[in-house]
Enzyme design. Sequence first.
Site, PDB file in Angstrom:
ATOM      1  N   HIS A  75      39.336  53.245  76.516  1.00  0.00           N
ATOM      2  CA  HIS A  75      38.775  54.603  76.465  1.00  0.00           C
ATOM      3  C   HIS A  75      37.448  54.594  75.712  1.00  0.00           C
ATOM      4  O   HIS A  75      36.440  55.113  76.183  1.00  0.00           O
ATOM      5  CB  HIS A  75      39.767  55.557  75.791  1.00  0.00           C
ATOM      6  CG  HIS A  75      39.148  56.818  75.250  1.00  0.00           C
ATOM      7  ND1 HIS A  75      38.692  57.831  76.067  1.00  0.00           N
ATOM      8  CD2 HIS A  75      38.882  57.230  73.980  1.00  0.00           C
ATOM      9  CE1 HIS A  75      38.188  58.813  75.324  1.00  0.00           C
ATOM     10  NE2 HIS A  75      38.276  58.474  74.050  1.00  0.00           N
ATOM     11  N   ASP A 104       6.114  57.053  88.095  1.00  0.00           N
ATOM     12  CA  ASP A 104       7.424  56.399  88.104  1.00  0.00           C
ATOM     13  C   ASP A 104       7.571  55.659  86.784  1.00  0.00           C
ATOM     14  O   ASP A 104       6.709  55.744  85.911  1.00  0.00           O
ATOM     15  CB  ASP A 104       7.534  55.419  89.295  1.00  0.00           C
ATOM     16  CG  ASP A 104       8.981  55.208  89.721  1.00  0.00           C
ATOM     17  OD1 ASP A 104       9.754  54.693  88.901  1.00  0.00           O
ATOM     18  OD2 ASP A 104       9.326  55.589  90.848  1.00  0.00           O
ATOM     19  N   TRP A 140      37.943  49.181  70.104  1.00  0.00           N
ATOM     20  CA  TRP A 140      36.640  48.869  70.703  1.00  0.00           C
ATOM     21  C   TRP A 140      35.819  47.963  69.823  1.00  0.00           C
ATOM     22  O   TRP A 140      34.886  47.308  70.278  1.00  0.00           O
ATOM     23  CB  TRP A 140      35.866  50.154  71.023  1.00  0.00           C
ATOM     24  CG  TRP A 140      35.119  50.760  69.872  1.00  0.00           C
ATOM     25  CD1 TRP A 140      35.631  51.528  68.888  1.00  0.00           C
ATOM     26  CD2 TRP A 140      33.709  50.649  69.607  1.00  0.00           C
ATOM     27  NE1 TRP A 140      34.645  51.913  68.005  1.00  0.00           N
ATOM     28  CE2 TRP A 140      33.454  51.390  68.427  1.00  0.00           C
ATOM     29  CE3 TRP A 140      32.644  50.016  70.229  1.00  0.00           C
ATOM     30  CZ2 TRP A 140      32.180  51.498  67.867  1.00  0.00           C
ATOM     31  CZ3 TRP A 140      31.380  50.124  69.661  1.00  0.00           C
ATOM     32  CH2 TRP A 140      31.158  50.861  68.496  1.00  0.00           C
ATOM     33  N   SER A 167      21.889  45.087  80.632  1.00  0.00           N
ATOM     34  CA  SER A 167      21.438  46.319  81.284  1.00  0.00           C
ATOM     35  C   SER A 167      20.710  47.214  80.294  1.00  0.00           C
ATOM     36  O   SER A 167      19.619  47.729  80.577  1.00  0.00           O
ATOM     37  CB  SER A 167      22.641  47.043  81.881  1.00  0.00           C
ATOM     38  OG  SER A 167      22.346  48.390  82.099  1.00  0.00           O
ATOM     39  N   SER A 168      21.301  47.386  79.108  1.00  0.00           N
ATOM     40  CA  SER A 168      20.687  48.275  78.108  1.00  0.00           C
ATOM     41  C   SER A 168      19.342  47.740  77.645  1.00  0.00           C
ATOM     42  O   SER A 168      18.392  48.502  77.466  1.00  0.00           O
ATOM     43  CB  SER A 168      21.588  48.413  76.877  1.00  0.00           C
ATOM     44  OG  SER A 168      22.772  49.036  77.226  1.00  0.00           O
ATOM     45  N   HIS A 251      26.178  50.341  63.855  1.00  0.00           N
ATOM     46  CA  HIS A 251      25.627  51.577  63.325  1.00  0.00           C
ATOM     47  C   HIS A 251      24.363  52.033  64.042  1.00  0.00           C
ATOM     48  O   HIS A 251      24.267  53.203  64.398  1.00  0.00           O
ATOM     49  CB  HIS A 251      25.468  51.570  61.807  1.00  0.00           C
ATOM     50  CG  HIS A 251      25.470  52.995  61.334  1.00  0.00           C
ATOM     51  ND1 HIS A 251      26.621  53.720  61.224  1.00  0.00           N
ATOM     52  CD2 HIS A 251      24.462  53.839  61.107  1.00  0.00           C
ATOM     53  CE1 HIS A 251      26.311  54.966  60.920  1.00  0.00           C
ATOM     54  NE2 HIS A 251      25.008  55.073  60.847  1.00  0.00           N
ATOM     55  N   GLU A 253      23.936  51.565  66.998  1.00  0.00           N
ATOM     56  CA  GLU A 253      24.513  52.033  68.259  1.00  0.00           C
ATOM     57  C   GLU A 253      24.851  53.526  68.208  1.00  0.00           C
ATOM     58  O   GLU A 253      24.584  54.254  69.165  1.00  0.00           O
ATOM     59  CB  GLU A 253      25.764  51.216  68.574  1.00  0.00           C
ATOM     60  CG  GLU A 253      26.631  51.751  69.698  1.00  0.00           C
ATOM     61  CD  GLU A 253      25.987  51.674  71.067  1.00  0.00           C
ATOM     62  OE1 GLU A 253      24.995  50.927  71.207  1.00  0.00           O
ATOM     63  OE2 GLU A 253      26.456  52.355  71.985  1.00  0.00           O
ATOM     64  N   TYR A 255      23.424  55.786  66.571  1.00  0.00           N
ATOM     65  CA  TYR A 255      22.190  56.577  66.681  1.00  0.00           C
ATOM     66  C   TYR A 255      21.571  56.450  68.055  1.00  0.00           C
ATOM     67  O   TYR A 255      20.882  57.359  68.521  1.00  0.00           O
ATOM     68  CB  TYR A 255      21.213  56.192  65.572  1.00  0.00           C
ATOM     69  CG  TYR A 255      21.764  56.570  64.220  1.00  0.00           C
ATOM     70  CD1 TYR A 255      22.497  57.736  64.088  1.00  0.00           C
ATOM     71  CD2 TYR A 255      21.614  55.778  63.105  1.00  0.00           C
ATOM     72  CE1 TYR A 255      23.057  58.095  62.892  1.00  0.00           C
ATOM     73  CE2 TYR A 255      22.171  56.128  61.891  1.00  0.00           C
ATOM     74  CZ  TYR A 255      22.892  57.287  61.794  1.00  0.00           C
ATOM     75  OH  TYR A 255      23.446  57.634  60.599  1.00  0.00           O
ATOM     76  N   SER A 266      16.064  69.528  71.353  1.00  0.00           N
ATOM     77  CA  SER A 266      14.733  69.922  70.878  1.00  0.00           C
ATOM     78  C   SER A 266      13.871  70.449  72.022  1.00  0.00           C
ATOM     79  O   SER A 266      12.855  71.101  71.778  1.00  0.00           O
ATOM     80  CB  SER A 266      14.024  68.749  70.209  1.00  0.00           C
ATOM     81  OG  SER A 266      14.789  68.263  69.145  1.00  0.00           O
ATOM     82  N   HIS A 300      29.128  50.594  55.593  1.00  0.00           N
ATOM     83  CA  HIS A 300      29.940  51.767  55.245  1.00  0.00           C
ATOM     84  C   HIS A 300      31.118  51.920  56.206  1.00  0.00           C
ATOM     85  O   HIS A 300      31.975  52.759  55.986  1.00  0.00           O
ATOM     86  CB  HIS A 300      29.096  53.048  55.175  1.00  0.00           C
ATOM     87  CG  HIS A 300      28.525  53.508  56.469  1.00  0.00           C
ATOM     88  ND1 HIS A 300      27.303  54.117  56.569  1.00  0.00           N
ATOM     89  CD2 HIS A 300      28.995  53.469  57.730  1.00  0.00           C
ATOM     90  CE1 HIS A 300      27.065  54.420  57.836  1.00  0.00           C
ATOM     91  NE2 HIS A 300      28.068  54.037  58.556  1.00  0.00           N
ATOM     92  N   HIS A 301      31.158  51.089  57.267  1.00  0.00           N
ATOM     93  CA  HIS A 301      32.320  51.096  58.153  1.00  0.00           C
ATOM     94  C   HIS A 301      33.428  50.205  57.611  1.00  0.00           C
ATOM     95  O   HIS A 301      34.491  50.111  58.214  1.00  0.00           O
ATOM     96  CB  HIS A 301      31.926  50.611  59.547  1.00  0.00           C
ATOM     97  CG  HIS A 301      30.955  51.524  60.230  1.00  0.00           C
ATOM     98  ND1 HIS A 301      31.362  52.566  61.031  1.00  0.00           N
ATOM     99  CD2 HIS A 301      29.601  51.574  60.220  1.00  0.00           C
ATOM    100  CE1 HIS A 301      30.290  53.199  61.498  1.00  0.00           C
ATOM    101  NE2 HIS A 301      29.207  52.632  61.020  1.00  0.00           N
ATOM    102  N   THR A 326      18.397  63.900  58.714  1.00  0.00           N
ATOM    103  CA  THR A 326      19.244  64.687  59.610  1.00  0.00           C
ATOM    104  C   THR A 326      19.191  66.159  59.225  1.00  0.00           C
ATOM    105  O   THR A 326      19.121  67.046  60.089  1.00  0.00           O
ATOM    106  CB  THR A 326      20.695  64.173  59.563  1.00  0.00           C
ATOM    107  OG1 THR A 326      20.667  62.752  59.649  1.00  0.00           O
ATOM    108  CG2 THR A 326      21.503  64.728  60.707  1.00  0.00           C
ATOM    109  N   LYS A 329      16.181  67.803  60.548  1.00  0.00           N
ATOM    110  CA  LYS A 329      16.311  68.166  61.958  1.00  0.00           C
ATOM    111  C   LYS A 329      17.097  69.465  62.123  1.00  0.00           C
ATOM    112  O   LYS A 329      16.678  70.381  62.834  1.00  0.00           O
ATOM    113  CB  LYS A 329      16.990  67.040  62.732  1.00  0.00           C
ATOM    114  CG  LYS A 329      16.059  65.869  62.957  1.00  0.00           C
ATOM    115  CD  LYS A 329      16.638  64.919  63.974  1.00  0.00           C
ATOM    116  CE  LYS A 329      15.556  64.090  64.608  1.00  0.00           C
ATOM    117  NZ  LYS A 329      14.677  64.816  65.495  1.00  0.00           N
ATOM    118  N   ARG A 448      45.263  55.888  62.497  1.00  0.00           N
ATOM    119  CA  ARG A 448      44.846  55.912  63.892  1.00  0.00           C
ATOM    120  C   ARG A 448      45.332  54.649  64.598  1.00  0.00           C
ATOM    121  O   ARG A 448      45.799  53.712  63.968  1.00  0.00           O
ATOM    122  CB  ARG A 448      43.326  56.024  63.971  1.00  0.00           C
ATOM    123  CG  ARG A 448      42.572  54.841  63.407  1.00  0.00           C
ATOM    124  CD  ARG A 448      41.103  54.993  63.738  1.00  0.00           C
ATOM    125  NE  ARG A 448      40.310  53.907  63.166  1.00  0.00           N
ATOM    126  CZ  ARG A 448      39.118  53.570  63.650  1.00  0.00           C
ATOM    127  NH1 ARG A 448      38.611  54.221  64.663  1.00  0.00           N
ATOM    128  NH2 ARG A 448      38.438  52.597  63.101  1.00  0.00           N
TER     129      ARG A 448
END
Lengths: 523, 292
Positions: A75, A104, A140, A167-168, A251, A253, A255, A266, A300-301, A326, A329, A448
């Site tokens: 998932h 293009d 994941w 790809s990315s 991390h 990722e 963002y 925006s 921090h993870h 943040t 923003k 979890r």
Amino acid sequence: MTTTVADHHHDEVPKGITRWLFTTNHKDIGTLYLWFSFTMFLIGGAMALVIRAELFQPGLQVVDPHFYNQMVTVHALIMIFGAVMPGFVGFANWMIPMMIGAPDMALPRLNNWSFWLLPFATSLLILSLFVPGGGPAAGWTIYPPLSVQGGMGVDLTIFTIHILGMSSILGAINIIATIMNMRAPGMTLMKMPLFVWTWVITAFLLIAAMPVLAGAVTMLLTDRHFGTAFFDPAGGGDPVMFQHIFWFFGHPEVYILILPAFGIISQVIPTFARKPLFGYTSMVFAAAAIAFLSFIVWAHHMYTVGMPLSGELFFMYSTMLIAIPTGVKIFNWMATMWRGSMSFETPMLYAIATVALFTVGGLTGLMMAITPADFQYHDTYFIVAHFHYVIFCGSVLGMFAGVYYWLPKWTGHMYNETLGKWHFWLTIIAFNVTFFPQHFLGFAGMPRRIPDYALQFAEFNVVSSIGGFVLGYSQLILLVVVIKAIRGGKKASAEVWDNPEGLEWSVASPAPYHTFATAPEVR
Amino acid sequence: MSAAHGGYYLPDPTKWPTITSMGLFLLALGFILKLHHLPPGPWLMIAGAVIIVLMLCAWFGQVAVESEAGRYDAQVDTSFRMGMGWFIVSEVMFFGAFFAALFYTRVLSVPWIAGEELLWPGFEATWPSAGPAGATFIGPDSHDVGPGQFSTIGAFGIPLLNTVILLVSSVTLTIAHWALKKNQRGALNFWLFVTVVLGAAFMYFQVGEYMEAYNHLGLTLGSGVYGATFFMLTGFHGFHVTVGAITLAVILVRCLRGHFKPDEHFGFEGAAWYWHFVDTVWVGLFIFVYIL
């Protein structure tokens, strides 16, 4: 042979399946990305419903624990790498050339390649569910030693990640080249729409982060099959090293997942507040600051993994720093709306919901940034609630705002506003019913990634599961809205909205197959 | 190119990328099946690899033809430059992950394991190390490795020679580039040829070192973290040298056919950038893997 847009088939649109297989047109490729993303969103959503069905009651009733773990893992992988990232690349493909006045993308063949890698890569991942031993079941984050022990499904996942990463990276290279090299005369950097700005920053993050993940999973592969000991202490390695390398990617990722959404809202908020964006320059620098900070906060993870105290302190303070850009923003979006002549069409509703609910996720993020507090929250449902508030309410709602905002430009027809509002309210209410109770479950200590739970968690889980099913089925409304808009409806004008800003509104709706063969003049 | 219509370049629909993706899918699937000893594995791998090679040849071939036909303008050239530049940045980050693994294990994880007196009594933190359960290090370049022992490749033999080879190859490549800019085609072909030969020589010595390591030094991928980081870093570097040398060889063939102009030769420069990048990585390897 190669031609220019100026040649004979200027506005000739290729026919049949090969149009989509072999296309080099940014709008076609954008459409492919967006449909691919939505398909993955439904597949990943179905997996989430398997999870919620199992958690409806304590005890084991729907699936066995191993399959439950596969659902949790796949998932997340499908949603992150299949739904959200390609979705934003789809927006980038459709909108960036039109926003900067380019005909293009800079590298159209590469563009085709970045898309067509995706379906092949995700087929490997989905195939993993059907091989002996099943799909990846380590979450994941595929931490060793669990991911070193798994079966063929883990190998399929590793190569899925390799190809998706390619790809990315190719997509990001293309986006940077487009933005840096294809802008119309007069479109200076500080005149670019904020969506373009957030994407160029995201592209830098992708180029820096994705190869690191590729390295991490390559080490996993050699540990699994070729006798290396990167993550095995008996050979001098360390499973914690995987966590460090993984989160150095992980991390940035998150963002990568959120910055383009910031860009979309925006664009949306000024249109419906009928005021220019407040603090444009500070928005650009805030996005850049968030991107920079994302590379120095990864641990921090993993506060509970047993790091030196100095490390815990460094990562705590650096993480809390992110709240500043943040906050800038959030403030700017609210200041844009302040005393605006507001109207509340579906895109605006989604944009406001993004600001409000992402802020909830941002604040729970601050709670978790505090190391001693995080020892309580780590690996509980509080984490699940937090990241669904940021990823669903930030990224996905931001994308919904973008879909409703630009759908008239893409299809040439207005969407059905009533259905749009139904989609909005059902999504927002069901989302909060699903995920708000998970904060309480986490505080109370529900872990979890476990298919069963203690009796005292039952009520909140029932509520959460009901919300989850409503949330899942509500997304079919979006499918109906999009198909209806493609097939017909009220004709959209070129401007669509009330005097919106941006070059994309200067071309007809639907946008012609080739736009800006002659570069527009930007004042 | 028609300047009257803005002169933007857009390629027609292309089948190369889609089919390349399919080849990649087959290659990955075949490799996984082979890892699990399932029969169709090698066949799928061969099919995938053949598809990828054919498609890339066709794709790059078409780009070369278009380039020589003068279809690309300055803007396309800039896009190619940016594309190649950022691709190299992504490669730097890929190597970064393995360098990070080297530094992490060497500075942190091996000393931490040695600090666990109860778990691994008697294990001393040294480098090179194959960990508490791995083979024992008996000094560099030693052929007297018994069971449970390993040696390493000393820095100042073949690795030093390889360093010199790669550094010289960067110089010869630059001389070739100067020759191209001055339109001295003979010098261009000669110095580019020398560069390719030096690249091949590097690989020859590197393969020899690997055989020495496996056959005489007891140093394998399974020699704990030292073996793992050593072979992954030098192995991926060797792979990149091979790719870079093949690219330069293709560019050499194009030069012999009279491709490239003194003021317009991005194909050459892209390959040269890549070669210098591979060279720089080797310097990092020589310092951090071999010397220190």
